[in-house]
Design a protein around this motif. Structure first.
Motif, short mmCIF file in Angstrom:
data_model
loop_
_atom_site.label_atom_id
_atom_site.label_comp_id
_atom_site.label_asym_id
_atom_site.label_seq_id
_atom_site.Cartn_x
_atom_site.Cartn_y
_atom_site.Cartn_z
N THR A 1 -1.02 -86.70 -35.09
CA THR A 1 -0.79 -86.15 -36.44
C THR A 1 -1.88 -86.22 -37.30
N MET A 2 -2.26 -87.66 -37.39
CA MET A 2 -3.25 -87.65 -38.51
C MET A 2 -4.86 -87.11 -37.98
N THR A 3 -5.09 -87.13 -36.73
CA THR A 3 -5.93 -86.28 -36.12
C THR A 3 -6.13 -84.89 -36.59
N MET A 4 -4.95 -84.15 -36.44
CA MET A 4 -4.67 -82.76 -36.64
C MET A 4 -4.98 -82.67 -38.34
N ALA A 5 -4.52 -83.49 -39.07
CA ALA A 5 -4.49 -83.53 -40.44
C ALA A 5 -6.04 -83.43 -40.84
N ALA A 6 -6.80 -84.46 -40.53
CA ALA A 6 -8.14 -84.57 -40.52
C ALA A 6 -9.06 -83.31 -40.11
N PHE A 7 -8.40 -82.86 -39.13
CA PHE A 7 -9.34 -81.41 -38.55
C PHE A 7 -9.02 -80.38 -39.48
N ILE A 8 -7.65 -80.23 -40.05
CA ILE A 8 -7.46 -79.18 -40.90
C ILE A 8 -8.22 -79.30 -42.31
#
Length: 346
Positions: free
Chosen positions: A250-257
């Motif tokens: 989830t944090m990976t997706m947030a960082a990508f966004i």
């Protein structure tokens, strides 16, 4: 104010609202899965834009060195935890290796590519890769050992991470602001409105990312696992879904966004080391308006925040930030009156 001015302001507001929508969706995503009110979401925006700006100068961004430092710290924490649990040397080395491999590969490529002066889109992709890898490392270092804590404790940790990333941003990028070149310089006239290529890219990227997130959560097994954790953490754990792996994903997706949002907003505004806080707060206003639970609600609220900010800057530019952040007060009041108060752990 005539129709042409209103149209220009509305288009500008919707363009900014598209970026706020991405940030609002990321904040909702992180909170529903991990119960973390992720205040540093805006720092990913600033890091993404400023990392690209440093690549444009042919130098290695300081974010690359911080990435290696975070990777080493996360690997050391994995080794310590494995040895404490007596898992053995080989499992400990494997766990540490998983934390090191991707950051090291991305960092080596970034160090090699920085002086090569590759085209803008290559530098943009590399900037997104550098910032995206921050996500799981920050979760491992700051949040994973506290994942069973109350939301208040996690919020306090988020405040600490925000101040740390802001201070490091000043060290890496300095106090001067940067504005990145546009990815598409074409301009199209539609009635009284001048539509730029960068605006088209912003809307297209927002729609595409939202569609990808919907497909991911509806069609993929990992996406359904994240939805299960968001609905019932205890039940998901009993079914064998790892909360730690889900938090890192989830944090990976947030960082990508966040990194992608930084690239989208970089050509339209000057980004400073601390600009991410205000930008992230506007996404947070949209997320709170949606109750930190509704993705469509966050999207609609973010568009509203962008339009109100645009018109507010026209009528009272000195108070535009006050106008936007004041919006959260009636929303909180209404939700407080309607909600059934329960224990914090629920």
């Amino acid at each position: 104010m005539d129709f042409s001015i209103a149209s220009i302001l509305a288009l500008d507001g919707l363009t900014n609202g598209a970026v706020y929508a991405l940030l609002g969706l990321a904040i909702v995503l992180v909170f529903t899965v991990t119960r973390i009110i992720f205040i540093p979401q805006g720092e990913f925006v600033a890091y993404g834009a400023l990392t690209l700006a440093i690549f444009q100068t042919g130098q290695v961004p300081g974010t690359v060195w911080l990435l290696l430092l975070l990777a080493a710290l996360a690997a050391l924490m994995e080794l310590t935890e494995c040895w404490r649990q007596h898992r053995g040397t080989w499992p400990a080395l494997k766990a540490a290796g998983r934390m090191l491999v991707l950051p090291v590969v991305v960092s080596v490529v970034a160090i090699w590519a920085a002086p090569q002066q590759f085209p803008l889109w290559v530098q943009a992709a590399l900037s997104v890769a550098v910032v995206t890898v921050y996500g799981p490392l920050i979760y491992r270092v700051a949040y994973q050992s506290l994942e069973s804590s109350t939301p208040l404790v996690l919020l306090i940790v988020s405040v600490g991470v925000h101040f740390a990333m802001t201070g490091l941003g000043l060290v890496f990028f300095g106090a001067e602001g940067f504005r990145n070149p546009a990815f598409w310089d074409e301009r199209y006239t539609i009635g009284p409105v001048m539509l730029s290529g960068q605006t088209i890219i912003t809307f297209a990227a927002t729609v595409a990312l939202i569609a990808m997130l919907w497909l991911y959560f509806e069609r993929s097994l990992r996406g359904k696992a994240l939805r299960a954790i968001a609905v019932n953490r205890t039940g998901a754990r009993l079914m064998g879904i790892s909360s730690q792996a889900s938090g890192q994903l989830t944090m990976t997706m947030a960082a990508f966004i966040g990194a992608l949002s930084g690239l989208l907003i970089g050509p339209t505004t000057t980004v400073f080391y601390d600009s991410g806080f205000l930008i992230g707060l506007k996404g947070f206003v949209a997320a709170v308006a949606a109750g930190l639970s509704s993705y469509p609600g966050a999207l609609i609220a973010a568009m509203g925040v962008g339009v109100i900010e645009s018109f507010g800057s026209f009528w009272a530019s000195a108070f535009k930030e006050v106008i936007v952040f004041t919006l959260i007060l009636p929303v909180l009041l209404v939700r407080s009156l309607r909600s059934k108060h329960s224990d914090e752990d629920h």
